[in-house]
Design a protein around this motif. Structure first.
Motif, short mmCIF file in Angstrom:
data_model
loop_
_atom_site.label_atom_id
_atom_site.label_comp_id
_atom_site.label_asym_id
_atom_site.label_seq_id
_atom_site.Cartn_x
_atom_site.Cartn_y
_atom_site.Cartn_z
N SER A 209 0.86 -1.19 0.00
CA SER A 209 0.00 0.00 0.00
C SER A 209 0.89 1.23 0.00
O SER A 209 2.11 1.12 0.13
N SER A 210 0.28 2.38 -0.13
CA SER A 210 1.10 3.60 -0.14
C SER A 210 1.82 3.73 1.21
O SER A 210 2.88 4.34 1.30
N ILE A 440 3.78 9.52 -3.15
CA ILE A 440 3.81 8.94 -1.81
C ILE A 440 3.26 9.93 -0.79
O ILE A 440 2.42 9.59 0.05
N SER A 443 -0.66 10.61 -1.37
CA SER A 443 -1.53 9.49 -0.97
C SER A 443 -1.49 9.29 0.54
O SER A 443 -2.49 8.91 1.14
N SER A 444 -0.35 9.59 1.15
CA SER A 444 -0.32 9.40 2.60
C SER A 444 -1.16 10.46 3.31
O SER A 444 -1.83 10.17 4.29
#
Ligand code: PFF
Length: 454
Positions: A209-210, A440, A443-444
């Motif tokens: 996953s991210s 990254i 998306s986080s």
């Protein structure tokens, strides 16, 4: 670092690699890597980590060392010299060691406590299920061990006896590596270890996953002391004829190799003593919970346990010393106070800020900034590793790729040798790393806000 003084350089080429590896190898490898590997799916984390190390890690480390060597300055000065408008990046980088040092010292305090545990012959108690939690949830005991660790670091920095520590650690480090290999072999030959080995090495893509990427990239920077200006400072001490590319390969290989070994002691250890199903729930206490169980089962394990934690303390001290040195030099460049006063002020600041992380497992445990079950230490760790460091890395790539241009770095590398992976360096710095880091980070943030679940 005083920038007007002429810089001394490392006397031997190996000297640079050893010093940089000494800063790189520390609690990041022994304490942080294994629990992240366990938490983020084992094999898939390992694979992500290795791929990022040979691409992003390689490019960023080459860039930072070359920036330092080219300018002969530490972080703030280096960016400023190349482009006045980018001095701000130096300041952001400088924030990272300031955030890390206090909570790093809290973990250093835990290590020191475990030396005390084995010296007092309490190895069996330490292997008990509640020993660790009882310890960290206390008020005074963790604070005292943390303070001892900070003061030990401060004394070395204050009296400038790093040379002595370096000499001792040159001997201690190889012993730590050999002992860790021995412990890992012991663990992986226990019944039940196979499930742990499988978990550690075989990637399960459904767990990707991210968050895996963010955790792996943060760990990579942390472990290699990147995205915080440290390698720029080290680079400023490097001789012009030393081979940057080879040095980077050697440091990465040593650092990642040792992290891999640490994981081999701990991840299969969980499978042996409490079952693989518990790996996902791993947190910052993992090393302190698993290894005492391993030592308690080994013949002569209590002596080995004591020795192990003494060696870990040295690895932690060499890192905390280099962290405190960096923080001190940042203030030294900016204020007119004496070095001694600055060391004292940094020590007090470290004690005060670290107090929050230490108490975060006890009286302040109701503060859970990152959600249910998280601690203040997790919060500081997250801010530095998962927020500021990826941003620093992203900005460094933009700076190198588009402001001073990759040629500036290439020219510096080529002063001493061929630049074998120059094309890869350029493509990563200009395109892959910036795009990857933006993805990254975005998306986080969305994940944290609950907008998406990636
Ligand atoms: N790289 C070190 C570790 O893995 O423990 C942490 C660290 C040490 C970061 C020293 C920064 C530094 F200056």
């Amino acid at each position: 670092m005083n920038e007007v003084k002429k810089r001394s350089t490392f006397s031997s080429k190996l000297g640079f690699v050893l010093a940089a590896a000494g800063s790189a190898v520390g609690l990041g490898n022994l304490w942080r890597f294994p629990y992240l590997a366990a938490k983020y799916g084992g094999g898939i984390f390992l694979l992500t980590y290795v791929l990022l190390a040979v691409t992003f890690g390689f490019a960023l480390m080459v860039a930072e060392i070359a920036l330092g060597r080219k300018t002969g300055l530490s972080v703030v000065g280096a960016y400023k010299k190349l482009n006045k408008k980018w001095a701000f990046l130096g300041y952001i980088s400088a924030a990272v060691p300031i955030i890390i040092l206090p909570y790093y010292s809290v973990i250093g305090g835990w290590v020191t406590k475990y030396i005390g545990t084995y010296v007092m012959g309490e190895g069996t108690a330490a292997a008990g299920p509640d020993y660790f939690n009882n310890f960290i949830s206390g008020t005074w005991e963790p604070i005292i061990w943390f303070a001892i660790f900070v003061l030990a670091t401060a004394l070395v920095v204050l009296f400038g006896v790093e040379k002595g520590i370096e000499r001792v650690s040159k001997f201690m480090m190889p012993v730590l590596v050999i002992l860790s290999i021995g412990i890992a072999i012991y663990v992986i030959t226990r019944p039940g270890a196979l499930a742990g080995l499988k978990y550690y090495f075989v990637p399960d893509f459904s767990k990707l996953s991210s968050k895996t990427f963010l955790a792996a990239i943060g760990q990579l920077f942390y472990s290699l002391s990147l995205a915080m200006g440290i390698m720029i400072t080290y680079g400023s001490y490097m001789k012009k004829d030393a081979n940057i590319e080879n040095s980077v390969f050697q440091i990465e290989l040593f650092d990642s190799g040792f992290a891999l070994i640490a994981g081999l002691m701990i991840v299969p250890g969980v499978a042996v003593f409490s079952g693989v199903e518990n790996l996902d729930a791993s947190g910052p206490g993992l090393m302190f919970q698993v290894l005492p169980q391993v030592f308690d089962n080994m013949a002569g394990g209590h002596i080995i346990g004591g020795l192990f934690f003494i060696l870990v303390l040295f690895a932690a001290l060499t890192s905390s010393i280099s962290l405190m040195e960096t923080v001190v030099s940042i203030f030294q460049d900016k204020c007119k106070l004496s070095r001694r006063t600055i060391v004292i002020l940094v020590t007090i600041g470290t004690l005060l800020i670290g107090l929050l992380s230490s108490l975060g497992f006890g009286v302040l445990s109701f503060i859970q900034p990152l959600g249910e079950g998280t601690s203040l230490l997790d919060f500081f760790d997250f801010i530095s590793n998962s927020v500021i460091m990826p941003i620093v890395a992203l900005l460094t790539c933009i700076f190198v790729g588009y402001v001073i241009k990759t040629k500036t770095i290439s020219d510096e590398v080529k002063l001493s040798s061929k630049f074998h992976f120059e094309k890869m360096f350029i493509v990563i710095t200009k395109y892959i790393a910036p795009i990857g880091l933006v993805l990254i980070l975005v998306s986080s943030v969305l994940n944290t806000l609950g907008v998406i679940t990636l």
